[in-house]
Design a protein around this motif. Structure first.
Motif, PDB file in Angstrom:
ATOM      1  N   ARG A   2       0.853  -1.194   0.000  1.00 46.15           N
ATOM      2  CA  ARG A   2       0.000   0.000   0.000  1.00 46.15           C
ATOM      3  C   ARG A   2       0.888   1.243   0.000  1.00 46.15           C
ATOM      4  O   ARG A   2       1.748   1.386   0.871  1.00 46.15           O
ATOM      5  N   ILE A   3       0.646   2.135  -0.966  1.00 48.74           N
ATOM      6  CA  ILE A   3       1.518   3.292  -1.156  1.00 48.74           C
ATOM      7  C   ILE A   3       0.690   4.565  -1.059  1.00 48.74           C
ATOM      8  O   ILE A   3      -0.289   4.738  -1.790  1.00 48.74           O
ATOM      9  N   SER A   4       1.095   5.459  -0.177  1.00 43.66           N
ATOM     10  CA  SER A   4       0.458   6.774  -0.083  1.00 43.66           C
ATOM     11  C   SER A   4       1.006   7.667  -1.181  1.00 43.66           C
ATOM     12  O   SER A   4       2.225   7.883  -1.274  1.00 43.66           O
ATOM     13  N   ASN A   5       0.125   8.181  -2.015  1.00 45.74           N
ATOM     14  CA  ASN A   5       0.553   9.063  -3.109  1.00 45.74           C
ATOM     15  C   ASN A   5       1.178  10.337  -2.570  1.00 45.74           C
ATOM     16  O   ASN A   5       2.125  10.876  -3.138  1.00 45.74           O
ATOM     17  N   LEU A   8       4.645   9.407  -1.378  1.00 44.35           N
ATOM     18  CA  LEU A   8       5.458   9.139  -2.562  1.00 44.35           C
ATOM     19  C   LEU A   8       5.899  10.445  -3.214  1.00 44.35           C
ATOM     20  O   LEU A   8       7.033  10.567  -3.697  1.00 44.35           O
ATOM     21  N   CYS A 169      10.743  -3.459  -4.429  1.00 40.21           N
ATOM     22  CA  CYS A 169       9.645  -2.495  -4.384  1.00 40.21           C
ATOM     23  C   CYS A 169       8.763  -2.672  -3.160  1.00 40.21           C
ATOM     24  O   CYS A 169       7.669  -2.101  -3.097  1.00 40.21           O
ATOM     25  N   SER A 171       8.945  -1.309  -0.463  1.00 36.36           N
ATOM     26  CA  SER A 171       9.237  -0.127   0.356  1.00 36.36           C
ATOM     27  C   SER A 171       8.854   1.089  -0.444  1.00 36.36           C
ATOM     28  O   SER A 171       8.770   1.058  -1.678  1.00 36.36           O
ATOM     29  N   LEU A 172       8.655   2.197   0.260  1.00 35.17           N
ATOM     30  CA  LEU A 172       8.322   3.428  -0.442  1.00 35.17           C
ATOM     31  C   LEU A 172       9.511   3.887  -1.286  1.00 35.17           C
ATOM     32  O   LEU A 172       9.338   4.361  -2.412  1.00 35.17           O
ATOM     33  N   VAL A 175       9.557   1.884  -4.573  1.00 37.26           N
ATOM     34  CA  VAL A 175       8.540   2.314  -5.541  1.00 37.26           C
ATOM     35  C   VAL A 175       8.888   3.696  -6.081  1.00 37.26           C
ATOM     36  O   VAL A 175       8.726   3.971  -7.281  1.00 37.26           O
ATOM     37  N   ALA A 241      -0.504   2.564   5.302  1.00 34.61           N
ATOM     38  CA  ALA A 241       0.193   1.364   4.827  1.00 34.61           C
ATOM     39  C   ALA A 241      -0.394   0.095   5.424  1.00 34.61           C
ATOM     40  O   ALA A 241       0.076  -1.003   5.123  1.00 34.61           O
ATOM     41  N   GLU A 259       9.641   2.634   4.787  1.00 38.59           N
ATOM     42  CA  GLU A 259      10.324   3.686   4.042  1.00 38.59           C
ATOM     43  C   GLU A 259      11.488   3.128   3.226  1.00 38.59           C
ATOM     44  O   GLU A 259      11.628   3.412   2.027  1.00 38.59           O
TER      45      GLU A 259
END
Length: 792
Positions: A2-5, A8, A169, A171-172, A175, A241, A259
């Motif tokens: 799960r990635i926070s835009n 990111l 990938c 990790s933030l 990505v 996340a 992270e």
């Protein structure tokens, strides 16, 4: 993953909408599963401070609160949350605010008391699925600030499905590195400067299993405040996340894992004795995990221990005895590199799956431990205070992963991709991916980065070129090819034709596992030692099958238990038979019959299928290659079949299959209430037959003569027919068995066989004397070969 835009965006300014970003990631091999909002759709919610709390005069569970929402006059609010207290800061929805359920706040009265707004829980704002009370905000949060702005809730979460080879990938930063490569934007790397030591305290570390843990970075931090509050920004990033906040000591290690991709663990230093030891577990050693589950360990498990006790299951989960808690004041931080093979399968073996094991099983960058340790120390000291000691790194250089260069040919890449990508573009792509490229000669020498375990051969680099350049930008025209016409053997019977034959007879094709239950296998083939799997999916799928029957019978049992009475199943697959030191793999075709002979209908009386129904189906299958006329059915004994209803199929003296009724002992063991009929044939033996040839038709009449002969009951009728067909008579066209009789008029121990002989010559009409001579010769031959006599 799960990635926070929003998070990111702090690493790479990609300039894409969340939908565009999801599409770019999907086209690059990081498949997008979902896009969801970071919070519910609410507006007007601000930070409120509770100025006073009084009991409601008419309701025991309600309280009268005065709330400062930054607007001047305190606002009266009736609140039912048990955790509300004077001075608390929490989300406040004033009159006019809208909550996620599209409910707009109005002035109301609750039990006679005015309520001009609502103090909110995380669940009521769509920030969590459940909550125990109001969402408490830090004491230094500005009163009256818009909550969406404070927590950056105008964000979206991208849920990305990663293939096992893309552990980089998880990790933030991984990505972000991928997004920066795809968008050609600079990567804003979070700098983790070495933290200066504030004390000289260290704790010894010993690597007794250097092949499993070649690098172990650690640090002592004294005087931390475990009761400190984790900053809201960190709590929010963890929540988005999918990780729950558990206090600063645990939150920091989880945050660094998300992270940078390096799993970490924090031990309570006060319970450690002597030294940290990375070793293999002792047989039967017991470890109580953080979730209070007791594990009995074996020598296959890698553990972290001190000189007195086991502390953690390495790379998977910590132990309860050494875990940090609110009373912890001194911490020992662990940041280690564990070899994937040391962790792979051990979590599943113990019924566990953690974020840590998920990463270590797939491979974590061996260069990360020191960087992650400095980052975690920096965050921990900022949030919970403390005095860090010097960083320690124990390592075994000879056991660390070794990176090797890969030969890469740009021309080969274009040839495989059917594209025309310029070499400078390829070099740029590889460089952006973190590779070191030496293009001074051909082939290029490419050194992959330490975090890309999946780059090992030239084809891997070509795939990266295609992926980053864009699969959708590659040419779509088909290359010119010279068609290759394969030669078909006319005598060969294809498996497709066999499938069609059995399907026409009412069979359904089954596909079962090649590995079966050891007990099932032992009952179908006692005395045969099957190949055992080193790492089975489960204990019920632990050995390789030596026959296709166990899978078919288990499928039949499953269907019969669900009121499916009429079953016709077949399967084409391999069986695995140990022979000396080798494993013989044979392709077989097997079938199963049970239940009514035909579907329920009015035109035929009800009848249960028997051995001869199954035998007829097998002969239809053999008829595709013309082997039905050559096959010999001989009584035999087979452990899986009924002692008196089993046969082996012989072709030119060689056993090529078996058929019969399932052994009654097996029927009882499986609790089957109907007879089951089975057949199994070697596919290689029956897929070649006779090529059809022209044969002229006789212009002369055919003569039929019927014979009734007496033979012993133990003589198969097929043997009698075989003896007659073996006579060198060109005029003998057919031999038909049309009756078998025992009983009155037939001596005890004998049976009567009625045979129809069709005689026809190609060049002349047969005379009665010629026919009589042939019949006499047939009777004489039968008497000599099988002891047959004419029935009076």
């Amino acid at each position: 993953m799960r990635i926070s835009n929003h998070w990111l965006g702090q690493w790479v300014d990609h300039g894409l909408t969340v939908e565009e970003l999801g599409h770019r990631l999907t086209m690059a091999g990081l498949e997008l599963d979902a896009i969801e909002a970071a919070a519910g759709a609410f507006t007007g919610v601000v930070v409120g401070q509770v100025l006073s709390v009084k009991p409601h005069p008419d309701a025991d569970k309600l309280r009268l609160c005065l709330v400062n929402d930054g607007g001047g006059e305190p606002v009266p609010v009736v609140c039912g949350a048990a955790n509300v207290y004077e001075g608390m800061k929490a989300p406040f929805a004033p009159v006019g605010a809208t909550l996620p359920n599209a409910f707009t706040l109005k002035k109301i009265k609750l039990r006679g008391a005015p309520s001009h707004g609502m103090l909110c829980s995380a669940r009521e704002l769509g920030l969590s699925e459940s909550s125990d009370g109001l969402m408490e905000l830090p004491t230094d949060t500005p009163v009256g600030q818009d909550l969406r702005e404070l927590l950056s809730l105008d964000d979206h979460i991208l849920e990305v499905d990663l293939t096992p080879n893309r552990a980089d990938c998880l990790s933030l930063s991984g990505v972000a590195r991928e997004v920066a490569t795809l968008t050609r934007q600079p990567l804003k790397v979070v700098e983790a400067q070495p933290v200066a030591a504030a004390c000289d305290d260290t704790f010894p570390v010993r690597l007794d299993a250097p092949a499993d843990c070649p690098r172990y970075a650690s640090r002592v931090v004294r005087g931390v405040d475990a009761a400190a509050s984790t900053p809201v920004w960190m709590q929010e990033r963890l929540r988005r996340a999918g990780i729950r906040s558990l206090g600063p000591l645990v939150d920091v290690t989880n945050y660094v894992m998300l992270e940078l991709g390096q799993p970490m663990h924090a031990f309570d230093l006060s319970v450690l004795r002597g030294a940290i030891i990375v070793r293999r577990a002792q047989e039967g050693e017991v470890l109580k995990l953080l979730d209070e589950k007791d594990l009995t360990l074996s020598g296959d498990d890698l553990v972290i221990s001190d000189e007195e006790k086991c502390l953690a299951l390495a790379g998977i989960m910590g132990g309860a005895a050494s875990g940090v808690k609110e009373s912890t004041r001194d911490v020992f931080l662990e940041s280690a590199h564990f070899a994937p093979m040391a962790v792979a399968g051990r979590a599943r073996h113990h019924g566990l799956h953690t974020d840590s094991s998920h990463r270590f099983e797939r491979g974590v960058d061996p260069e990360l431990p020191s960087l992650a340790l400095e980052r975690a120390t920096q965050l921990l000291c900022e949030i919970a205070g403390g005095q860090p000691g010097p960083a320690q790194v124990e390592e075994s250089q000879g056991h660390l992963p070794v990176r090797t260069t890969i030969d890469f040919r740009p021309a080969r890449a274009n040839a495989l991709l059917g594209a025309d990508i310029a070499p400078p573009v390829m070099q740029e792509i590889l460089t952006r991916l973190g590779c070191q490229v030496n293009d001074a000669q051909t082939p290029w020498r490419v050194m992959p980065p330490s975090f890309r375990f999946d780059l090992a051969i030239e084809a891997d680099l070509i795939e990266e070129i295609a992926r980053v350049h864009g699969y959708d930008t590659l040419p779509t025209h088909l290359p010119a090819v010279q068609p290759q016409v394969s030669w078909l053997d006319e005598a060969q019977v294809s498996t497709r034709r066999m499938r069609a034959c059995l399907t026409d007879l009412g069979y359904l094709e089954a596909v079962t596992f090649s590995f079966v239950d050891p007990e099932f296998q032992a009952r179908f083939a006692p005395g045969v030692d099957p190949l055992r799997l080193a790492n089975p999916i489960s204990s019920e799928l632990a050995v390789m099958r030596t026959s296709l029957w166990p899978g078919l019978v288990k499928a039949a049992q499953y269907n019969l238990n669900r009121q499916q009475e009429r079953l016709r199943l077949f399967e084409i697959g391999l069986r695995f038979v140990p022979q000396d030191v080798e494993l013989k793999q044979e392709k077989m075709i097997s079938g199963l019959v049970c239940g009514p002979a035909w579907p329920n209908q009015w035109g035929q009386p009800d009848r249960t299928a028997d051995f001869f129904d199954m035998k007829g189906d097998v002969e239809s299958l053999l008829g595709l290659s013309g082997l039905d006329r050559q096959m010999e059915w001989q009584a035999c004994e087979h452990p899986a079949l009924h002692p008196g209803q089993s046969a082996e199929l012989r072709l030119e003296g060689e056993v090529i299959g078996w058929a019969g009724t399932l052994n009654p002992d097996l029927e009882d063991w499986l609790d089957l209430d109907t007879s089951v009929y089975l057949f199994e044939l070697k596919l290689e033996a029956i897929n070649r037959g006779e090529v059809p040839r022209f044969r002229g038709q006789s212009r002369f009449p055919a003569i039929r003569r019927d014979l009734a002969v007496l033979v012993d009951e133990g003589v198969p009728a097929a043997r009698v027919v075989q003896v007659i067909k073996s006579m060198d008579y060109t005029a003998l066209q057919q031999v038909n068995l049309f009756d078998v009789y025992t009983g009155k008029g037939v001596p005890e121990g004998r049976k009567s066989l009625a045979l129809g002989l069709i005689l026809q010559d190609l060049s002349s009409t047969l005379t009665d004397s010629q026919v009589d001579d042939m019949i006499a010769a047939v009777v004489d031959k039968l008497q000599k070969e099988v002891g047959a006599t004419l029935r009076a």
